[in-house]
Design a protein around this motif. Structure first.
Motif, PDB file in Angstrom:
ATOM      1  N   VAL A  97     -35.022  -1.946  41.926  1.00  0.00           N
ATOM      2  CA  VAL A  97     -34.702  -0.330  42.262  1.00  0.00           C
ATOM      3  C   VAL A  97     -33.275  -0.322  42.613  1.00  0.00           C
ATOM      4  CG1 VAL A  97     -35.258   1.463  43.409  1.00  0.00           C
ATOM      5  CG2 VAL A  97     -36.998  -0.012  43.130  1.00  0.00           C
ATOM      6  N   ASP A  98     -32.554   0.273  41.661  1.00  0.00           N
ATOM      7  CA  ASP A  98     -30.924   0.166  41.843  1.00  0.00           C
ATOM      8  C   ASP A  98     -30.752   1.685  42.559  1.00  0.00           C
ATOM      9  OD1 ASP A  98     -28.081  -0.161  41.563  1.00  0.00           O
ATOM     10  OD2 ASP A  98     -28.334  -0.773  39.613  1.00  0.00           O
ATOM     11  N   LYS A 100     -29.909   5.438  43.084  1.00  0.00           N
ATOM     12  CA  LYS A 100     -30.503   6.768  42.563  1.00  0.00           C
ATOM     13  C   LYS A 100     -31.902   6.409  41.708  1.00  0.00           C
ATOM     14  CE  LYS A 100     -26.566   9.571  43.442  1.00  0.00           C
ATOM     15  NZ  LYS A 100     -25.369  10.552  42.932  1.00  0.00           N
ATOM     16  N   GLU A 101     -32.391   5.273  41.842  1.00  0.00           N
ATOM     17  CA  GLU A 101     -33.578   5.034  41.182  1.00  0.00           C
ATOM     18  C   GLU A 101     -34.985   5.109  41.983  1.00  0.00           C
ATOM     19  OE1 GLU A 101     -31.947   1.826  37.602  1.00  0.00           O
ATOM     20  OE2 GLU A 101     -33.168   1.061  39.161  1.00  0.00           O
ATOM     21  N   LYS A 140     -42.029   2.991  38.362  1.00  0.00           N
ATOM     22  CA  LYS A 140     -40.566   3.234  38.291  1.00  0.00           C
ATOM     23  C   LYS A 140     -39.946   4.294  37.581  1.00  0.00           C
ATOM     24  CE  LYS A 140     -36.207   0.719  37.966  1.00  0.00           C
ATOM     25  NZ  LYS A 140     -35.384  -0.548  37.431  1.00  0.00           N
ATOM     26  N   THR A 141     -38.927   4.855  37.896  1.00  0.00           N
ATOM     27  CA  THR A 141     -38.272   5.848  36.801  1.00  0.00           C
ATOM     28  C   THR A 141     -36.687   5.872  37.510  1.00  0.00           C
ATOM     29  OG1 THR A 141     -38.565   8.110  36.096  1.00  0.00           O
ATOM     30  CG2 THR A 141     -38.538   7.940  38.394  1.00  0.00           C
ATOM     31  N   THR A 142     -36.049   6.372  36.360  1.00  0.00           N
ATOM     32  CA  THR A 142     -34.685   6.530  36.621  1.00  0.00           C
ATOM     33  C   THR A 142     -34.137   7.891  36.578  1.00  0.00           C
ATOM     34  OG1 THR A 142     -33.873   5.954  34.218  1.00  0.00           O
ATOM     35  CG2 THR A 142     -34.483   3.961  35.972  1.00  0.00           C
ATOM     36  N   ASP A 145     -34.652   8.666  32.796  1.00  0.00           N
ATOM     37  CA  ASP A 145     -36.026   8.922  32.498  1.00  0.00           C
ATOM     38  C   ASP A 145     -36.257  10.374  32.999  1.00  0.00           C
ATOM     39  OD1 ASP A 145     -36.236   6.354  31.392  1.00  0.00           O
ATOM     40  OD2 ASP A 145     -36.656   5.470  33.307  1.00  0.00           O
TER      41      ASP A 145
END
Length: 277
Positions: A97-98, A100-101, A140-142, A145
């Motif tokens: 998880v980077d 702002k993810e 997970k979403t970015t 996405d």
């Protein structure tokens, strides 16, 4: 875990600055190698942060407070990293998880552990947890996405992009709704014209704010407004009866999260400028 009780609007009218901050302001979200949590009785939302630096940080607390045998037995969790690269291990599966993810962790997940990739640039995981009646997959979403949209304009100092992560048309949840709004340079206002949504509470977390800048977070009934001064990486609880807006001395980013009767992002009661006092 700190506990905050719900407040009646008639009572809040009498609060001075100190009492207002004590009830709604969350000044410390991150502490090295610690899990910081605040449980509010506004829809039983938990607001907090995990900041693994030299050690991993596990999702745990006084379970008697929640009446369960493990944290997510009857809850779901939304996570957004606002620091360096990190990962979240959910029941043995590791998710990177980077910055702002977002990672959603569903009800029934037993072991959740937070890790940083580099202790010199540690991850900062902002957390929101709400009660859940149904389990949904960990997802997970970015930013790429997310369902995103531009709003406002520079002429009104509110040009911004809204990213919806956990919502009806995105990552599925039992009731948690979560996303992020980024204000562009030269814009300082958020959520103005204001609104309320009596069917859901909301929490704001402000970040990307220079140390010498502040945000004046507006709250209260439309005809009885108050403000709380916010600094970088601080959160605020907004009851369902309250407006939630703000203006900064610099542009910034904030994470918003909601819990309550529905997951409709557009379920809100608009407040005209003429109503505000």
């Amino acid at each position: 875990m700190e506990r905050r009780f719900a407040s009646h609007p008639n009572e809040v009218k009498q609060f001075d600055t100190e009492r207002l901050r004590k009830e709604f302001h969350i000044p410390v979200i991150f502490a090295p190698d610690e899990l910081k949590l605040v449980l509010t009785h506004e829809d039983r939302m938990i607001v907090g942060g995990a900041n693994p630096v030299k050690e991993e940080v596990a999702l745990t607390t006084d379970l008697k407070e929640l009446g369960v045998t493990y944290f997510l037995e009857r809850r779901e969790l939304g996570i957004i990293n606002v620091g360096g690269k990190g990962s979240v291990v959910v029941d043995g599966t590791e998710y990177e998880v980077d910055f702002k993810e977002c990672l959603y962790v569903g009800q029934g997940s037993k072991d959740v552990v937070f890790k940083s990739a580099d202790a010199s640039k540690p991850a900062k995981f902002y957390l929101n947890s709400a009660p859940a009646h149904q389990s949904y997959p960990t997802t997970k979403t970015t930013l790429a996405d997310s369902e995103s949209g531009a709003m406002g304009g520079l002429e009104n100092s509110n040009e911004r992009t809204i990213h919806r992560f956990i919502h009806t048309n995105g990552v599925q949840s039992a009731q948690l709704v979560m996303g992020m709004t980024q204000l562009k340079p030269g814009s300082m206002w958020n959520t103005m014209p204001a609104h309320t949504h009596p069917r859901r509470m909301e929490a704001y977390f402000y970040f990307d704010l220079p140390d010498d800048s502040v945000v004046f977070h507006l709250m209260g009934e439309p005809d009885e407004t108050r403000h709380i001064v916010m600094h970088n990486e601080q959160a605020v609880i907004s009851p369902s009866w309250s407006i939630h807006s703000g203006v900064g001395t610099h542009n910034y980013t904030f994470i918003w999260s909601m819990a309550g009767d529905n997951k409709r992002y557009d379920d809100m009661d608009p407040v005209s400028m003429k109503e505000l006092q």
